[in-house]
Design an enzyme around this catalytic site. Structure first.
Site, PDB file in Angstrom:
ATOM      1  N   CYS A   5       0.024   3.822   2.707  1.00 31.33           N
ATOM      2  CA  CYS A   5       0.471   3.289   4.012  1.00 31.33           C
ATOM      3  C   CYS A   5       1.947   3.611   4.237  1.00 31.33           C
ATOM      4  O   CYS A   5       2.358   3.925   5.361  1.00 31.33           O
ATOM      5  CB  CYS A   5       0.271   1.775   4.089  1.00 31.33           C
ATOM      6  SG  CYS A   5      -1.447   1.256   3.957  1.00 31.33           S
ATOM      7  N   CYS A  49       0.832  -1.215   0.000  1.00 29.79           N
ATOM      8  CA  CYS A  49       0.000   0.000   0.000  1.00 29.79           C
ATOM      9  C   CYS A  49       0.862   1.260   0.000  1.00 29.79           C
ATOM     10  O   CYS A  49       1.550   1.552   0.980  1.00 29.79           O
ATOM     11  CB  CYS A  49      -0.909  -0.053   1.232  1.00 29.79           C
ATOM     12  SG  CYS A  49      -1.765   1.471   1.605  1.00 29.79           S
TER      13      CYS A  49
END
Length: 103
Positions: A32, A29
């Site tokens: 993230c 991600c």
């Protein structure tokens, strides 16, 4: 204070006391990877808050329990009870302001 890796098995104990922020994330991600350093910076500055990370790919039970559909999701708890859920990237200033209201 460091960010602690939490798992499906340790999550309840890791978030039972005080104010906690759990970063639900995954290695693939992009957002993230942007959020992670912000959480780590705050962990070094806010001793009154416990900071955790939970990899949703390795710990799907907890992610499902809290209906985490998008990551990063930041779950703020006080004494084990969810008080705020933040989805997407948040700046250090935004997170500090949110966390301070629960201290």
């Amino acid at each position: 204070m460091a960010v602690v890796d939490t798992t499906d098995q340790t999550f309840v104990a890791d978030t039972a006391n005080g104010v906690t922020l759990t970063d639900f994330w995954a290695t693939w991600c992009g957002p993230c990877r942007m959020q992670s350093p912000v959480v780590e910076q705050l962990a070094g500055e806010m001793d009154a808050v416990t900071f955790n990370k939970l990899d949703v790919d390795q710990n799907p039970e907890t992610a499902q329990k809290f209906n985490v559909m998008s990551i990063p999701t930041l779950l703020v708890q006080k004494d084990g009870q969810v008080v705020d859920t933040l989805v997407g990237y948040h700046s250090k200033e935004q997170l500090a302001k949110i966390l301070n209201q629960y201290l």
